[in-house]
Design an enzyme around this catalytic site. Sequence first.
Site, PDB file in Angstrom:
ATOM      1  N   SER A  89       0.893  -1.404  -0.238  1.00 44.20           N
ATOM      2  CA  SER A  89       0.147  -0.274   0.159  1.00 44.20           C
ATOM      3  C   SER A  89       0.469   1.353  -0.139  1.00 44.20           C
ATOM      4  O   SER A  89       1.767   1.180   0.605  1.00 44.20           O
ATOM      5  CB  SER A  89      -0.665   0.327   1.051  1.00 44.20           C
ATOM      6  OG  SER A  89      -1.657   1.015   1.381  1.00 44.20           O
ATOM      7  N   TYR A 148      -1.885  -0.225  10.346  1.00 43.26           N
ATOM      8  CA  TYR A 148      -2.186  -0.602   8.985  1.00 43.26           C
ATOM      9  C   TYR A 148      -0.481  -0.522   8.088  1.00 43.26           C
ATOM     10  O   TYR A 148       0.322  -1.250   7.586  1.00 43.26           O
ATOM     11  CB  TYR A 148      -3.200  -0.140   8.771  1.00 43.26           C
ATOM     12  CG  TYR A 148      -3.212  -0.724   7.073  1.00 43.26           C
ATOM     13  CD1 TYR A 148      -3.493  -1.690   7.138  1.00 43.26           C
ATOM     14  CD2 TYR A 148      -3.158   0.416   5.859  1.00 43.26           C
ATOM     15  CE1 TYR A 148      -3.619  -1.986   5.380  1.00 43.26           C
ATOM     16  CE2 TYR A 148      -2.719   0.046   4.494  1.00 43.26           C
ATOM     17  CZ  TYR A 148      -3.338  -1.780   4.471  1.00 43.26           C
ATOM     18  OH  TYR A 148      -3.461  -1.389   2.982  1.00 43.26           O
ATOM     19  N   LYS A 185       2.107  -3.241   6.073  1.00 46.89           N
ATOM     20  CA  LYS A 185       2.430  -3.054   5.236  1.00 46.89           C
ATOM     21  C   LYS A 185       3.846  -3.486   4.948  1.00 46.89           C
ATOM     22  O   LYS A 185       4.567  -4.356   3.990  1.00 46.89           O
ATOM     23  CB  LYS A 185       1.683  -2.602   4.297  1.00 46.89           C
ATOM     24  CG  LYS A 185      -0.121  -3.009   4.230  1.00 46.89           C
ATOM     25  CD  LYS A 185      -0.438  -3.893   3.683  1.00 46.89           C
ATOM     26  CE  LYS A 185      -1.220  -4.428   3.752  1.00 46.89           C
ATOM     27  NZ  LYS A 185      -1.678  -6.345   3.069  1.00 46.89           N
TER      28      LYS A 185
HETATM   29  C1  WQD Z   1      -8.804  10.312   0.736  1.00 44.05           C
HETATM   30  C2  WQD Z   1      -8.979  12.080   1.409  1.00 44.05           C
HETATM   31  C3  WQD Z   1      -9.594  12.170   3.207  1.00 44.05           C
HETATM   32  C4  WQD Z   1     -14.113  10.947   2.983  1.00 44.05           C
HETATM   33  C5  WQD Z   1      -6.418   5.126   2.498  1.00 44.05           C
HETATM   34  C6  WQD Z   1      -5.474   4.574   3.193  1.00 44.05           C
HETATM   35  C7  WQD Z   1      -4.629   3.723   2.548  1.00 44.05           C
HETATM   36  C8  WQD Z   1      -5.321   2.907   1.805  1.00 44.05           C
HETATM   37  C9  WQD Z   1      -6.476   3.557   0.553  1.00 44.05           C
HETATM   38  C10 WQD Z   1      -6.055   1.115   1.451  1.00 44.05           C
HETATM   39  C11 WQD Z   1      -7.944  12.097   2.256  1.00 44.05           C
HETATM   40  C12 WQD Z   1     -10.515  12.668   2.516  1.00 44.05           C
HETATM   41  C13 WQD Z   1     -11.948  11.064   2.834  1.00 44.05           C
HETATM   42  C14 WQD Z   1     -14.548  11.973   3.169  1.00 44.05           C
HETATM   43  C15 WQD Z   1     -12.823  14.105   2.962  1.00 44.05           C
HETATM   44  N1  WQD Z   1      -6.118   1.756   2.410  1.00 44.05           N
HETATM   45  N2  WQD Z   1     -12.049  12.820   2.767  1.00 44.05           N
HETATM   46  N3  WQD Z   1     -14.080  13.938   2.563  1.00 44.05           N
HETATM   47  O1  WQD Z   1      -6.848   7.969   3.426  1.00 44.05           O
HETATM   48  O2  WQD Z   1      -5.640   8.219   1.003  1.00 44.05           O
HETATM   49  O3  WQD Z   1      -6.001   6.896   1.567  1.00 44.05           O
HETATM   50  O4  WQD Z   1      -7.021   4.513   2.235  1.00 44.05           O
HETATM   51  O5  WQD Z   1      -6.537  -0.301   1.495  1.00 44.05           O
HETATM   52  O6  WQD Z   1      -3.789   3.182   3.028  1.00 44.05           O
HETATM   53  O7  WQD Z   1      -4.609   5.543   4.670  1.00 44.05           O
HETATM   54  O8  WQD Z   1      -8.175   7.703   1.612  1.00 44.05           O
HETATM   55  O9  WQD Z   1     -10.211   7.083   0.452  1.00 44.05           O
HETATM   56  O10 WQD Z   1      -9.936   7.263   3.029  1.00 44.05           O
HETATM   57  O11 WQD Z   1      -9.504   9.366   2.159  1.00 44.05           O
HETATM   58  O12 WQD Z   1     -11.985  15.389   2.637  1.00 44.05           O
HETATM   59  O13 WQD Z   1     -15.705  12.260   3.548  1.00 44.05           O
HETATM   60  O14 WQD Z   1     -10.166  12.349   0.706  1.00 44.05           O
HETATM   61  O15 WQD Z   1      -9.483  13.178   4.437  1.00 44.05           O
HETATM   62  O16 WQD Z   1      -7.351  13.288   2.196  1.00 44.05           O
HETATM   63  P1  WQD Z   1      -6.743   7.946   2.081  1.00 44.05           P
HETATM   64  P2  WQD Z   1      -9.482   8.149   1.494  1.00 44.05           P
END
Ligand code: WQD
Length: 328
Positions: free
Chosen positions: A117, A145, A149
């Site tokens: 990841s 997490y 990884k």
């Molecule tokens: C993306 C952006 C949020 C929801 C995570 C894990 C990574 C991988 C993928 C794996 C961020 C913002 C989100 C909302 C928002 N995991 N957001 N409003 O954090 O980049 O990655 O998922 O298996 O390891 O860390 O992905 O989709 O959670 O967020 O503003 O309602 O969207 O703060 O900046 P992230 P995400």
Amino acid sequence: MTWLITGGAGYIGAHVVRAMTEAGERTVAYDDLSTGRSARLPEGVPLVVGSVLDGDLVARTLSEHAVTGVVHLAAKKQVGESVARPLHYYRENVEGLRVLLEAVTAAGVPSFVFSSSAAVYGMPAGAGDDALVTEETPCAPMSPYGETKLAGEWLVRATGRATGLSTASLRYFNVAGAAAPELADTGVFNLVPMVFEKLTEGAAPRVFGDDYPTPDGTCVRDYIHVVDLAEAHVAAAHALRAAPGRALTLNIGRGEGVSVREMIDRINAVTGHDRPPVLAPRRPGDPARVVACADRAAAELGWKARHDVESMLTSAWAGWQHHHPDGR
Ligand code: WQD
């Protein structure tokens, strides 16, 4: 060859099974069905229900199905939950991998593809507008997490060095979309489904912080279609088979940064909504910008993502509607 796909009944795993099958490979899915669903599997693909922590069952499966390669996706993947339950995450993701590798090496299986990841990078230095994360960018995971990884990558690589197992660790960036509505992600843990949920509830989507050092102040990510991601696994599996003794570590992304605000605008457009987001507090631990340099995967695998954000969102929305037929 027969490929064992652990986590094969999960959202990404089922796409890998499908892509492998379409490429003419024989596959066996292995899944504890904690979040996986057997209905995601194509007809004719056997499913072994069990945990990778069950070394005896893994060993039996490898032998009974004459497995010649493993793609290992079975793992826990919620960052927040990993902070609350680190021991559970280390057990499932690191001990599970160790037990699996023990059985794989004992059986003499030659190829191993590991689901890693972008979380291994943590908060990459350099949030400049064109900064890309390469595989040489120092890894500094910010959650248990991400740590599991990274530790997993070390375990995989060390095992390869010691035994000759050919390995590839694929660092997934932000995965979205679906090959078919029934294969869509049913979890509501990432930006795209979280925005779908708000919009279908008639509520405003939330932006977690708009004072980041990025062009519009919201976080920038590299979104990749799950179909492209699945094809990267096929390419990796073929690369390992063609050249024993390899040890690949590859970013699987598109190299295009998209901000949270842009994503929400596009989701509104794709879903026919017109609801501006509301500002919510920053989510602790969010890096401002994480965008892949995908050159190494292109060079090593001849693989490149083909789908754009529009196609991710259109297919993800079709999947959301399929799983929420009452419009909620
Ligand atoms: C993306 C952006 C949020 C929801 C995570 C894990 C990574 C991988 C993928 C794996 C961020 C913002 C989100 C909302 C928002 N995991 N957001 N409003 O954090 O980049 O990655 O998922 O298996 O390891 O860390 O992905 O989709 O959670 O967020 O503003 O309602 O969207 O703060 O900046 P992230 P995400």
